[in-house]
Design an enzyme around this catalytic site. Sequence first.
Site, PDB file in Angstrom:
ATOM      1  N   ASP A 196     -28.444 -29.913  13.568  1.00 46.61           N
ATOM      2  CA  ASP A 196     -28.596 -29.167  14.661  1.00 46.61           C
ATOM      3  C   ASP A 196     -29.164 -27.948  14.911  1.00 46.61           C
ATOM      4  OD1 ASP A 196     -26.516 -28.122  12.952  1.00 46.61           O
ATOM      5  OD2 ASP A 196     -24.852 -28.689  14.162  1.00 46.61           O
ATOM      6  N   ASN A 204     -11.888 -27.508  14.673  1.00 49.13           N
ATOM      7  CA  ASN A 204     -11.535 -28.652  15.886  1.00 49.13           C
ATOM      8  C   ASN A 204     -11.782 -30.165  15.519  1.00 49.13           C
ATOM      9  OD1 ASN A 204     -14.148 -28.530  16.347  1.00 49.13           O
ATOM     10  ND2 ASN A 204     -14.017 -27.730  18.326  1.00 49.13           N
ATOM     11  N   HIS A 219     -15.083 -30.942  14.693  1.00 52.38           N
ATOM     12  CA  HIS A 219     -16.343 -31.365  15.143  1.00 52.38           C
ATOM     13  C   HIS A 219     -17.315 -31.696  13.960  1.00 52.38           C
ATOM     14  CE1 HIS A 219     -17.865 -27.045  15.345  1.00 52.38           C
ATOM     15  NE2 HIS A 219     -18.136 -27.618  14.117  1.00 52.38           N
ATOM     16  N   GLU A 233     -18.632 -31.911  19.487  1.00 53.31           N
ATOM     17  CA  GLU A 233     -17.240 -31.408  20.097  1.00 53.31           C
ATOM     18  C   GLU A 233     -16.200 -32.260  20.550  1.00 53.31           C
ATOM     19  OE1 GLU A 233     -16.797 -28.670  19.204  1.00 53.31           O
ATOM     20  OE2 GLU A 233     -18.791 -27.209  19.620  1.00 53.31           O
TER      21      GLU A 233
HETATM   22  C1  F6R Z   1     -23.486 -27.146  10.996  1.00 50.01           C
HETATM   23  C2  F6R Z   1     -22.865 -28.080  11.712  1.00 50.01           C
HETATM   24  C3  F6R Z   1     -21.272 -27.636  12.011  1.00 50.01           C
HETATM   25  C4  F6R Z   1     -20.468 -27.179  10.574  1.00 50.01           C
HETATM   26  C5  F6R Z   1     -19.229 -26.767  10.948  1.00 50.01           C
HETATM   27  C6  F6R Z   1     -18.310 -26.185   9.923  1.00 50.01           C
HETATM   28  O1  F6R Z   1     -25.022 -27.615  10.912  1.00 50.01           O
HETATM   29  O2  F6R Z   1     -23.155 -28.896  12.067  1.00 50.01           O
HETATM   30  O3  F6R Z   1     -20.571 -28.934  12.256  1.00 50.01           O
HETATM   31  O4  F6R Z   1     -20.713 -27.985   9.716  1.00 50.01           O
HETATM   32  O5  F6R Z   1     -19.068 -25.935  12.156  1.00 50.01           O
HETATM   33  O6  F6R Z   1     -19.060 -25.041   9.734  1.00 50.01           O
HETATM   34  P1  F6R Z   1     -18.432 -23.943   8.394  1.00 50.01           P
HETATM   35  O7  F6R Z   1     -19.031 -24.561   7.222  1.00 50.01           O
HETATM   36  O8  F6R Z   1     -19.353 -22.831   8.929  1.00 50.01           O
HETATM   37  O9  F6R Z   1     -17.222 -23.871   8.464  1.00 50.01           O
END
Ligand code: F6R
Length: 239
Positions: A67, A136, A138, A143
Amino acid sequence: MQVIVCRDYAEMSKKAAAFVAAEMKKKPALVLGLATGSTPVGLYDELTALTKKGEITFKQVTTVNLDEYYPIDPANDQSYRYFMNENLFDRVDIDKKNTYVPDGTAKDPAAEGKRYEALIDRLGGADVQVLGIGQNGHIGFNEPADALVLDTHVTDLTENTIKANSRFFASENEVPRQALTMGMGSIFKAKKIILLVNGANKKQALATVLSGALTTAVPATLLNLHPDVTLFCTEDAVK
Ligand code: F6R
């Protein structure tokens, strides 16, 4: 889902790196799906160290990131392209031409989604996809919602994610409100998936995944349908 519980973040990062390194040795032209955020930083440090030691090489590896914020310039230090350059690409022997991140400057984000999905197909999907999980539930920027999207697409960030990610920006107002993200189908094109989960703040989302539930309210639960997922998590994320 194979579950590997690790003592702490350092052990999780080492074990995940050993997994990826073994795949790189088996297939030097590996297609590696990558994630950003705080969780995989230790993994990227370990992969950098293994490369510097000469144990692995990225010379033939192609990477495809999950992403990118939209809109965002790659020179912005909060862009995921910038993050990947800093945390991995500029530190290993990869050919940058073979590193792909959705284009946060694309004029038409819907068309960029289509182009990116076609790229994933051209690569034959990732051999190994690295994933983190949001508090959450995702994955990527898929989401919680009534329905999830199959292919790479542009999506609105939830308030929850804007708040969680604002820690990296000067203020919450500066967090982009949209992102380009692989869809659930794009992620499922990966032959193997490794899910990295660190810390007690992910406990609730992870418990729902491990309960075997399937719900779009916690998108990561859909990973229960994938035939080859390995979870590397810290003790405090499961106990
Ligand atoms: C990042 C992504 C997100 C993260 C998630 C966890 O490329 O796709 O889904 O993996 O938000 O983020 P952290 O590791 O910062 O807790």
